[in-house]
Design a protein around this motif. Structure first.
Motif, mmCIF file in Angstrom:
data_model
loop_
_atom_site.group_PDB
_atom_site.id
_atom_site.type_symbol
_atom_site.label_atom_id
_atom_site.label_comp_id
_atom_site.label_asym_id
_atom_site.label_seq_id
_atom_site.Cartn_x
_atom_site.Cartn_y
_atom_site.Cartn_z
ATOM 1 N N LEU A 55 0.269 7.731 -1.693
ATOM 2 C CA LEU A 55 0.547 7.455 -0.289
ATOM 3 C C LEU A 55 1.740 8.085 -0.054
ATOM 4 C CD1 LEU A 55 -1.654 5.289 -1.033
ATOM 5 C CD2 LEU A 55 -0.379 3.874 0.666
ATOM 6 N N PRO A 56 2.246 8.378 1.209
ATOM 7 C CA PRO A 56 3.238 8.930 1.802
ATOM 8 C C PRO A 56 4.547 8.331 1.408
ATOM 9 C CG PRO A 56 1.807 8.940 3.607
ATOM 10 C CD PRO A 56 1.347 8.128 2.377
ATOM 11 N N ASP A 57 4.649 7.063 0.981
ATOM 12 C CA ASP A 57 5.838 6.327 0.752
ATOM 13 C C ASP A 57 5.861 6.334 -1.000
ATOM 14 O OD1 ASP A 57 4.061 4.553 -0.161
ATOM 15 O OD2 ASP A 57 4.619 2.899 0.785
ATOM 16 N N GLY A 58 5.081 7.068 -1.477
ATOM 17 C CA GLY A 58 5.261 7.113 -2.898
ATOM 18 C C GLY A 58 4.335 6.033 -3.954
ATOM 19 N N THR A 59 3.785 5.021 -3.209
ATOM 20 C CA THR A 59 3.282 4.077 -3.883
ATOM 21 C C THR A 59 1.706 4.988 -4.337
ATOM 22 O OG1 THR A 59 2.140 3.125 -1.909
ATOM 23 C CG2 THR A 59 4.028 2.392 -2.657
ATOM 24 N N ALA A 76 -2.699 13.177 -1.813
ATOM 25 C CA ALA A 76 -2.720 14.102 -3.233
ATOM 26 C C ALA A 76 -3.429 13.095 -3.928
ATOM 27 C CB ALA A 76 -1.428 14.361 -3.629
ATOM 28 N N ARG A 77 -4.087 13.749 -4.587
ATOM 29 C CA ARG A 77 -5.083 12.680 -5.696
ATOM 30 C C ARG A 77 -5.210 13.105 -7.131
ATOM 31 N NH1 ARG A 77 -10.458 12.797 -1.870
ATOM 32 N NH2 ARG A 77 -8.888 12.731 -0.434
ATOM 33 N N GLU A 78 -5.227 12.294 -7.932
ATOM 34 C CA GLU A 78 -5.359 12.512 -9.468
ATOM 35 C C GLU A 78 -6.658 12.015 -9.826
ATOM 36 O OE1 GLU A 78 -0.869 12.907 -10.679
ATOM 37 O OE2 GLU A 78 -1.543 11.063 -9.969
#
Length: 478
Positions: A441-445, A421-423
């Motif tokens: 990233l998948p870990d939320g970073t 996901a990108r913003e």
């Protein structure tokens, strides 16, 4: 009347952040002047928006035109009209109904002309005319894509506006090249690349940037039918260049009862360059509405609506506000999970041919273009061309590969991919605005990446090393 635009000392114009969304309601088609007028009408501060456009157009190294911005009436609706007034040497008959439809429509055209004058009665708002004419009795200039890009590159505009304008003309050139069966560098603009189209495309690009528009939605382009006259003769509607743009970029068309051209090549190229979504959000709030008037008069009033909207949370395409500011969620639009890889092996092309082919593929909308060194039959060193694109772009890109390389066949591979996901947002730095992408990233970073073209343009303008602009953009984004 000349207007000054507040600018930075480095010569680039100030812009807002790319947090706004734009819905273009093209029920009566779209042309370059209609889009400029609609965006001006939707601007919260129209005087300032006009000043930004005026400053950009006055920086063009182009002669032979004036600008007039007026209020007109179309079907009882108050609309804005953006008029590029050409001198006699540059006139292209684009708004002459009798010329467009031939002598068989002369009586009908005269009738429509009277209606056109009635509908363009001025309201009490004053008219702005921006003189930019240098009248010379010379023949109409035909410019190639390189000349047009040089004009845009020299204009006093932001990097984002310059990139959008250049992209639109590249799309236009590719469509004209396909229509006429010539190489893109042999296209010489006349009808669609006349002075007014240079002004329209640059003005629209400047306004998209000035209004901070990050997302664009165009559900459909409504088009007429019949024929129109161009410099080469009488051609069918939709005209070939418009059809080529729609085919190459997957733009949806819907026919209507109007006999005439509603979607011009310039209008279609601007829509394609904006890379629009085709579905409106499930829920949104309207922030502003602009009505842009067209010059041609048909049975359906020539009006384009530009609606500035804010997508509500949970509606699909969203903007989010956090401690870093306003970010536009772009995963659904910019990172499709299904793509197509086109590839072929080439062992008999020069390095110049290969570089040019890659450039044309990128200009036509390819997401990635790669040259991989390989060994081909009989152990010969060769290269494999790999092009990543969406399925709607395959026909146009394959045509370029066959035209610009000696390959006899292209492999087509459909791929599934996992994307983050990108913003995206535009952040302010000491050197100027920079577009920045942020991936989760998948870990939320989160990972931040400034756009290279924005940083490179600012580094050249400000005379500083590239890494200083990149570091400043990352710091501002974080």
């Amino acid at each position: 009347m000349h207007m000054k635009c507040e600018g930075r000392d480095d010569g680039e114009l100030r812009v807002g952040d790319s947090s706004a969304a734009l819905w273009l309601d093209c029920q009566a088609g779209i042309a370059g002047d209609m889009l400029v007028a609609a965006l001006l009408d939707a601007a919260p501060d129209r005087a300032e928006a006009e000043a930004v456009v005026t400053a950009a157009l006055e920086s063009l190294h182009v002669e032979g035109f004036d600008i007039a911005v007026t209020r007109v009436v179309k079907a009882g609706l108050s609309c804005l009209d953006f008029n590029v007034i050409l001198d006699e040497a540059h006139e292209n008959h684009d708004h002459d109904m009798e010329y467009l439809h031939g002598h068989a429509h002369a009586a009908h055209g005269a009738c429509e002309h009277a209606l056109h004058e009635h509908e363009h009665e001025h309201e009490h708002e004053h008219e702005h005319e921006h003189a930019h004419a240098h009248a010379h009795a010379h023949e109409h200039i035909h410019r190639g894509l390189a000349e047009v890009e040089a004009i845009i590159a020299a204009a006093r505009v932001t990097p984002r506006a310059r990139t959008l304008a250049s992209r639109a003309f590249g799309i236009l050139a590719a469509a004209e090249a396909e229509a006429h069966g010539v190489a893109i560098d042999q296209v010489h603009f006349h009808e669609v690349g006349a002075v007014d189209s240079i002004a329209d495309i640059l003005a629209a690009s400047v306004l998209i940037d000035y209004l901070g528009i990050g997302r664009v939605c165009v559900p459909v382009l409504v088009e007429g039918h019949g024929t129109v006259r161009c410099q080469h003769g009488v051609i069918p509607v939709p005209v070939p260049a418009t059809l080529n743009i729609c085919a190459a970029h997957g733009l949806p068309l819907a026919p209507c009862e109007v006999e005439g051209e509603l979607v011009t090549p310039t209008g279609a190229a601007l829509v394609a360059a904006l890379d629009p979504a085709f579905d409106l959000p499930a829920r949104y709030t309207v922030r502003a509405v602009g009505l842009g008037a067209g010059k041609r008069t048909y049975s359906r009033p020539s009006v384009l609506r530009a609606v500035l909207i804010e997508e509500e949370r949970g509606s699909g395409l969203q903007t989010s506000v956090d401690s870093e500011g306003v970010w536009t969620r772009a995963a659904e639009l910019e990172a499709p999970t299904r793509i197509v890889k086109l590839e072929c092996d080439i062992d008999d092309a020069t390095s110049e041919q290969m570089a040019y082919a890659a450039s044309e593929l990128a200009r036509a909308g390819a997401r990635e273009v790669h040259w991989l060194p390989i060994f081909s039959k009989k152990g010969r060193p060769a290269y494999q061309l790999q092009v990543l694109c969406q399925s709607s772009e395959v026909p146009a890109l394959e045509s370029i590969i066959f035209a610009e390389t000696p390959t006899l066949g292209i492999r087509r591979i459909e791929c599934e991919r996992t994307v983050l996901a990108r913003e995206r947002a535009t952040v302010q730095t000491p050197f100027g605005p920079v577009t920045v992408k942020r991936a989760t990233l998948p870990d939320g970073t989160k990972r931040v990446k400034p756009e290279y073209e924005d940083c490179a343009a600012l580094a050249r303008t400000c005379g500083v090393p590239l890494h200083e602009v990149v570091e400043a953009a990352i710091l501002s984004a974080r």
